[in-house]
Design a protein around this motif. Structure first.
Motif, PDB file in Angstrom:
ATOM      1  N   VAL A 186     -28.070  -2.747  -3.940  1.00  0.00           N
ATOM      2  CA  VAL A 186     -27.616  -4.085  -3.949  1.00  0.00           C
ATOM      3  C   VAL A 186     -26.150  -4.384  -4.494  1.00  0.00           C
ATOM      4  O   VAL A 186     -25.781  -3.779  -5.697  1.00  0.00           O
ATOM      5  CB  VAL A 186     -28.448  -5.171  -4.658  1.00  0.00           C
ATOM      6  CG1 VAL A 186     -28.030  -6.657  -4.740  1.00  0.00           C
ATOM      7  CG2 VAL A 186     -30.021  -5.028  -3.922  1.00  0.00           C
ATOM      8  N   GLU A 244     -32.521 -10.224  -4.784  1.00  0.00           N
ATOM      9  CA  GLU A 244     -32.608  -8.959  -3.553  1.00  0.00           C
ATOM     10  C   GLU A 244     -32.854  -7.568  -4.643  1.00  0.00           C
ATOM     11  O   GLU A 244     -33.760  -7.092  -4.327  1.00  0.00           O
ATOM     12  CB  GLU A 244     -31.447  -8.758  -2.758  1.00  0.00           C
ATOM     13  CG  GLU A 244     -31.565  -7.626  -2.057  1.00  0.00           C
ATOM     14  CD  GLU A 244     -32.673  -7.793  -0.858  1.00  0.00           C
ATOM     15  OE1 GLU A 244     -33.212  -6.698  -0.356  1.00  0.00           O
ATOM     16  OE2 GLU A 244     -33.282  -8.741  -0.632  1.00  0.00           O
ATOM     17  N   ARG A 247     -36.353  -7.922  -5.857  1.00  0.00           N
ATOM     18  CA  ARG A 247     -37.626  -7.815  -4.844  1.00  0.00           C
ATOM     19  C   ARG A 247     -37.349  -6.243  -4.710  1.00  0.00           C
ATOM     20  O   ARG A 247     -38.800  -5.724  -4.713  1.00  0.00           O
ATOM     21  CB  ARG A 247     -37.081  -8.365  -3.810  1.00  0.00           C
ATOM     22  CG  ARG A 247     -37.983  -8.329  -2.729  1.00  0.00           C
ATOM     23  CD  ARG A 247     -37.432  -9.006  -1.073  1.00  0.00           C
ATOM     24  NE  ARG A 247     -36.356  -8.059  -0.698  1.00  0.00           N
ATOM     25  CZ  ARG A 247     -36.384  -6.921  -0.042  1.00  0.00           C
ATOM     26  NH1 ARG A 247     -37.776  -6.514   0.032  1.00  0.00           N
ATOM     27  NH2 ARG A 247     -35.502  -6.328   0.549  1.00  0.00           N
TER      28      ARG A 247
END
Length: 472
Positions: A186, A244, A247
């Motif tokens: 990310v 993100e 997750r």
């Protein structure tokens, strides 16, 4: 009067070039009746008279209060989703003995990434059990030293570190808690050089390799696996990147639970602050709430318990606390083409007695800062300026673009706010310039918390000079 066409699109010409936007300046900063800046109850005139310039002026109550607010915000929001918080102050932003004591008093742990940072925190009285140790290339000596001292957690950054830390723990007869830094892939929306969670970079272990590294940790009796760690970048305003990253990490976290406990999840730091009046940086409470919502929802989706959550704020604690003071030396009006036909406009270069040796961020990252004249107020019309340093580099810029009163003159004092993070810690002796002092101000008093360097200090390190008898 129309704005200067050389100004960047985001920069708004102020109606009052003396104004101090609350979002950028430390909480106690204000002008006195004569128009001079006062911080922590101490006037700029007194500070410059006693300590000279350049000078880092740290608003102690500002730093202390932000540390306490970080602790309270994460405690409250993480309790809301049924877990507890571990809040580490990221010492790389700025670390001194006093700052280490302040953040510890506020209930924060301390995150260090070198033996030198460990030495400062330990000398300041921080219990090693309240520290976390980062770094992509920890030396064997650093690992041995911190394990022997009882470091609270070591963040494993590569497979090779598993055995290095385990061997040190065995030598000292301890079980060493460790986290695994995961390169989540990310990338927070930030400057390229500040991106620290992309696959092609030096930090962390890929998501696909993480289970194998965790299995290796679990095979060593001298190690205790705490959980995963992620850091997605710096100067982050939004929560999307954290959503993100959480997750992806929690998916791996849930899978790891099949083979043993995973008590924690460390989401790192990188929370941004306002450097200019147009920066919309969220408050620490908003960030804590967003992270709690992210993790709570994802754990519910996966059907797992919420782990203990750790975070590592640095810039958001110390950054807004500090203003760097400079003295104006020379001014130069430069006629610059505007790119529109034969048009041109004036950019005023205001040169000061510091520069990239005390604030490397504009040269490194193109970072924007604000500036105000702080020894006096002025009714002169605003003029677009670029504040330049004294170093022999064309890229030696302190403030790329802002407005100062048009009558700014040699001898005036300029203040650049929000310089508490990554300014002193990135400072250098380029061109053999001494690093400035850091002075803490509080309740009308001031004291040096990091001594400034003199030419004598610089000469003393030159082994080619025998300064004891004046012979080279």
């Amino acid at each position: 009067m129309s704005p200067n066409p050389l100004a960047p699109g985001w920069l708004v010409e102020p109606s009052d070039a003396n104004a101090l936007p609350d979002s950028v300046w430390s909480r106690s900063a204000h002008r006195d009746e004569a128009g001079a800046l006062v911080v922590g109850g101490v006037s700029v005139a007194d500070l410059v008279r006693e300590y000279g310039t350049p000078l880092y002026v740290l608003d102690e109550d500002d730093a202390r209060s932000r540390a306490a607010e970080a602790r309270a915000a994460f405690d409250s929001e993480f309790a809301r989703i049924g877990t507890t918080a571990k809040v580490y102050y990221a010492g790389k932003a700025f670390l001194s003995a006093d700052v280490a004591r302040w953040v510890s008093a506020a209930g924060l742990k301390v995150d260090i990434c070198t033996g030198g940072e460990f030495a400062v925190a330990q000398a300041a009285g921080v219990d090693p059990s309240q520290m976390g140790f980062h770094g992509n290339n920890k030396s064997l000596a650093e690992i041995d030293r911190t394990v022997a001292a009882g470091i609270g957690a070591i963040v494993v950054d590569s497979p090779a570190e598993v055995d290095r830390v385990a061997d040190a723990a065995e030598r000292h007869g301890v079980v060493q808690p460790v986290r695994v830094r995961v390169n989540s892939g990310v990338h927070a929306s930030t400057h390229e050089y500040l991106a620290t969670a992309r696959e092609d970079q030096k930090f962390g272990i890929t998501l696909t390799d993480t289970p194998e590294v965790v299995a290796a940790i679990r095979r060593r009796p001298s190690l205790a696996f705490l959980g995963l760690h992620s850091h997605i970048g710096s100067q982050i305003f939004g929560a999307d990147g954290f959503v993100e990253a959480a997750r992806r990490l929690l998916t791996v976290h849930a899978a790891l639970l099949a083979d043993g406990p995973v008590p924690e999840l460390n989401l790192g730091g990188g929370f941004g602050i306002a450097y200019t009046s147009v920066d919309d940086a969220p408050a620490i409470g908003e960030l804590a709430r967003a992270l709690a919502d992210i993790v709570g929802a994802e754990c519910a989706r996966l059907g797992i318990d919420v782990p203990v959550l750790a975070v590592e704020p640095g810039r958001i604690v110390i950054g807004p606390s500090t203003t760097t003071l400079y003295t104006v030396g020379t001014l130069k009006d430069v006629q610059v083409a505007t790119g529109e036909g034969d048009g041109s406009a004036v950019r005023r270069y205001v040169s000061v007695d510091g520069g990239m040796s005390d604030n490397a961020r504009p040269a490194l990252y193109g970072a924007d800062y604000s500036v105000r004249m702080v020894n006096r107020a002025s009714s002169a019309s605003p003029a677009l300026v670029r504040v330049a340093g004294k170093h022999c580099e064309s890229g030696d810029i302190v403030v790329l673009a802002d407005y100062l009163p048009g009558d700014v003159a040699p001898g005036d004092i300029l203040g650049v706010p929000a310089t508490g993070a990554y300014c002193w810690s990135l400072s250098s002796n380029y061109n053999h310039v001494g690093r400035p002092a850091v002075v803490a101000v509080r309740d009308g008093g001031s004291r040096v918390i990091v001594r400034g360097e003199t030419e004598a200090d610089i000469l003393a390190r030159d082994a080619g000079l025998d300064t004891t008898n004046g012979r080279a």
